[in-house]
Each structure stands twice: as C-alpha cells, then as structure tokens.
Design an enzyme around this catalytic site. Sequence first.
Site, short mmCIF file in Angstrom:
data_model
loop_
_atom_site.label_atom_id
_atom_site.label_comp_id
_atom_site.label_asym_id
_atom_site.label_seq_id
_atom_site.Cartn_x
_atom_site.Cartn_y
_atom_site.Cartn_z
N SER A 1 0.83 -1.19 0.00
CA SER A 1 0.00 0.00 0.00
C SER A 1 0.87 1.25 0.00
O SER A 1 1.79 1.36 -0.81
CB SER A 1 -0.97 -0.04 1.19
OG SER A 1 -1.93 0.98 1.07
N ASP B 1 -9.32 -4.17 -5.94
CA ASP B 1 -8.66 -3.65 -4.74
C ASP B 1 -9.60 -2.79 -3.89
O ASP B 1 -9.69 -2.95 -2.69
CB ASP B 1 -7.43 -2.84 -5.15
CG ASP B 1 -6.68 -2.26 -3.97
OD1 ASP B 1 -5.76 -2.93 -3.47
OD2 ASP B 1 -7.02 -1.14 -3.55
N HIS C 1 -8.29 -4.74 -0.96
CA HIS C 1 -7.06 -4.12 -0.46
C HIS C 1 -6.59 -4.71 0.87
O HIS C 1 -5.40 -4.96 1.05
CB HIS C 1 -7.27 -2.61 -0.32
CG HIS C 1 -6.01 -1.86 -0.08
ND1 HIS C 1 -5.05 -1.69 -1.06
CD2 HIS C 1 -5.52 -1.24 1.03
CE1 HIS C 1 -4.04 -0.99 -0.57
NE2 HIS C 1 -4.29 -0.71 0.69
#
Length: 268
Positions: free
Chosen positions: A103, A194, A249
């Site tokens: 990330s 995501d 995600h």
Amino acid sequence: MHGIIGSPTEAEYLISILQKIGYEEINLQDLYKMIDIGSNNLHLRILSSVLLKVHPGTQITAVNAFNRYQSFEPLWEKVNNITKIVQPIMNSSPDGVHLICFSQGGLICRGLLSVLEHNVDTFIALSSPLAGQYFYTKNGQKWSVANYWRDPHHTDLYHEFSSYLYKLDSGQNSNYRNNFARLKKLVLIGGPDDGVITPWQSSHFGFYDGNEKIKEMRNQEYFLNDTFGLKELDLRGAIDTHVIPGVEHVHWYRNSTVFNKYIEPYLT
C-alpha cells in the site's frame, strides 16, 4: 514480510527488508533477516507466520514507527527516519536485500530507493499507489493524503505543489534516477478489485489522463522520458507486472495465493 499497510481513513505502515545470505546457501533457516516497520503487530504476525512456514527459522526484528496519528506525517519525514533504520542493515548485507512494501509503503520505498545508494535486489510493490491516488467522490477527497494526491484535471498544480511524488517522478534530481535504476528486479502487484487504490492501475505505474481514461505505464511521460529509471528497468527486462483479480485491499498481505504465486518465488 510486508510493506506498508494503509487505508483511506488511517494509514498503517509496515516495511520489510529480507536480507539475502547468498544464493549458494542451501540452508534456508538463515536465508532472510527481516526488519518490519509497522503500526499494527497483528499484520506483522500474519505476515511473519506466512514467511516462517515457507522458510522456518527466519530471524525477525520488529520495529514500530509512525503509529496511529503519526502515520499522517509527511512522507519525506518517514523516508528520512526509516533511512536511518534500513541503511545499517543494507551496509551489513553485502549480498543485497529484498524490499517488500504494501500500500502506501510502496511510496515510502520509492523514496528510499531514490535517496539511497542501495543494494536492493528485488523491490516488490504490493498494491501500492505508485503513480498517485485520485478519488472521484467528495467524501474521498476529505481523506486524501496530500503527498501523493494527483488530480488529472489539474496537472499544472500537481507539478507546482507536489512536494513528494512529483519530485520522484520528474527527474529533477539525477541521483534519484541513478539510485532507482540500481534495482535488479521490480515486481508490481495489483488488481481491479482492490477497492482502495484509485485507479488500481497506479499499482502498475499507470494513471488517469485528463479525461479519466487510463494511461498505462509505458504511455506515461515519466516512462517515455525515463525520468527516474523506469524505462531503463523495462528495457533490461527487470519489471514483472501481475494483475490479480478478486483481492480486496485489506486482503493482499494475508492471501496465501498472492504470497505463494507472486511473492515467494522472488525471495531466493
């Protein structure tokens, strides 16, 4: 074994460096030294347990940094402070290191790779907004992080006021390019489900044009002009790109298929 974990409302960071002992080594118990910088020990435990199953006996050193409200501090401050942690590890690892970042961690790792004359063998960017972040919604703009916010409708303002991402992309500092190009392998991992990285193609250095249509990495100005070494890596065949559907995600760092097929093969 992971990089930085971030969400739209609170960024949580985790950086992993896996120290290679040497390709000639057969005993995997000492293959990696892992240094994690994170704000959530749960994520560290999950990632560490996955690595330990693959390489039993891995030595793990956990270092907490930029927890909770500190996670919103400027990216350059994070890069400068984390540099002090990782530089000695790199110096003591003559065979090089692997850098795995998740990330927003990918952006911090980009900074590290730009400012350091590093010995990183492989940089694995796991669902990272490497080309920036842009939310369409009014609410989304309330929690955008300014250091990598990139509005495709106002590129002139982005170029003028971006204090971090554009500085890395623009080629204004030739040392950044030379350092980034030292990489032997760049692994870009992301996918259309995501739900946080916007656009998700940012994880592959793609981004919106002024009409919010995706321009892939090889059509981006920083690639065409090779301002920070991305094209050089591509010409060397040093970039592997993986598009993985069906992963949200918050699940990248604990998805066994992602680790087994797209991360672990690079950790040799």
